[in-house]
Design an enzyme around this catalytic site. Structure first.
Site, PDB file in Angstrom:
ATOM      1  N   HIS A  99       0.826  -1.211   0.000  1.00 40.53           N
ATOM      2  CA  HIS A  99       0.000   0.000   0.000  1.00 40.53           C
ATOM      3  C   HIS A  99       0.856   1.255   0.000  1.00 40.53           C
ATOM      4  O   HIS A  99       2.033   1.224   0.337  1.00 40.53           O
ATOM      5  CB  HIS A  99      -0.984   0.036   1.181  1.00 40.53           C
ATOM      6  CG  HIS A  99      -0.354   0.022   2.538  1.00 40.53           C
ATOM      7  ND1 HIS A  99      -0.105  -1.141   3.233  1.00 40.53           N
ATOM      8  CD2 HIS A  99       0.084   1.017   3.343  1.00 40.53           C
ATOM      9  CE1 HIS A  99       0.446  -0.847   4.396  1.00 40.53           C
ATOM     10  NE2 HIS A  99       0.586   0.451   4.501  1.00 40.53           N
ATOM     11  N   HIS A 150       4.027   7.028   3.833  1.00 35.72           N
ATOM     12  CA  HIS A 150       4.972   5.908   3.671  1.00 35.72           C
ATOM     13  C   HIS A 150       4.517   4.977   2.557  1.00 35.72           C
ATOM     14  O   HIS A 150       3.377   5.035   2.096  1.00 35.72           O
ATOM     15  CB  HIS A 150       5.156   5.122   4.977  1.00 35.72           C
ATOM     16  CG  HIS A 150       3.939   4.418   5.495  1.00 35.72           C
ATOM     17  ND1 HIS A 150       3.078   4.960   6.419  1.00 35.72           N
ATOM     18  CD2 HIS A 150       3.430   3.186   5.232  1.00 35.72           C
ATOM     19  CE1 HIS A 150       2.110   4.103   6.698  1.00 35.72           C
ATOM     20  NE2 HIS A 150       2.285   3.022   5.986  1.00 35.72           N
ATOM     21  N   GLU A 209       7.675   0.951   5.076  1.00 40.12           N
ATOM     22  CA  GLU A 209       7.122  -0.081   5.951  1.00 40.12           C
ATOM     23  C   GLU A 209       7.350  -1.424   5.252  1.00 40.12           C
ATOM     24  O   GLU A 209       7.117  -1.532   4.043  1.00 40.12           O
ATOM     25  CB  GLU A 209       5.617   0.156   6.150  1.00 40.12           C
ATOM     26  CG  GLU A 209       4.926  -0.883   7.022  1.00 40.12           C
ATOM     27  CD  GLU A 209       3.425  -0.596   7.195  1.00 40.12           C
ATOM     28  OE1 GLU A 209       2.839   0.139   6.373  1.00 40.12           O
ATOM     29  OE2 GLU A 209       2.845  -1.110   8.165  1.00 40.12           O
TER      30      GLU A 209
HETATM   31 CO    CO Z   1       1.093   1.266   6.323  1.00 44.44          CO
END
Ligand code: CO
Length: 134
Positions: free
Chosen positions: A7, A79, A130
């Site tokens: 994502h 992020h 991440e």
């Molecule tokens: Co995230």
């Protein structure tokens, strides 16, 4: 090492307004908002054919995205999340190359209920990364 883009996370001040932009203006499939007190955020997930967008709104005091929104009052990309097969092996390999892992370096359970780690933006082209175990 890294696999799919899981994502892209976008921090916003008003998640209802942001969800409406994605649902009504862009015609995307948008989830209900979910408070995640343990992460200090409320999340909405937007499902696209090839990845997801994660909308983040601060939840409670001391949210980890509060400072970001002070610097970016209109919101912004917070992020990127990449999938890895084995998060501890990925962490060890990255640390071996000098990359900094945020926090105590131990994977935490992320917004999808899977182990995640964050990597220092200064080591990754100015982008907070991440890692999520797929
Ligand atoms: Co995230």
């Amino acid at each position: 090492m890294i696999g799919r883009l899981n994502h892209v996370a976008i921090a916003v001040r008003d998640i209802a307004k942001a969800a409406a932009v994605y649902r009504d203006t862009l015609g995307a499939e948008v989830s209900a908002a979910t408070a995640q007190p343990e992460h200090g955020v409320t999340t909405v997930f937007i499902t696209l054919p090839n990845t997801k967008i994660e909308l983040l709104e601060p939840y409670g005091e001391g949210s980890p995205i509060a400072k970001f929104l002070e610097r970016n009052p209109d919101g912004g990309i917070h992020h990127l999340c990449y999938e890895v097969d084995d998060i501890r092996a990925a962490r060890d390999a990255l640390k071996g190359q000098g990359a900094r892992v945020l926090g105590d370096g131990e994977p935490k359970t992320g917004a999808h209920g899977k182990p995640v780690l964050f990597l220092h933006p200064k080591d990754f082209c100015g982008t907070l990364v991440e890692l999520e175990q797929a």
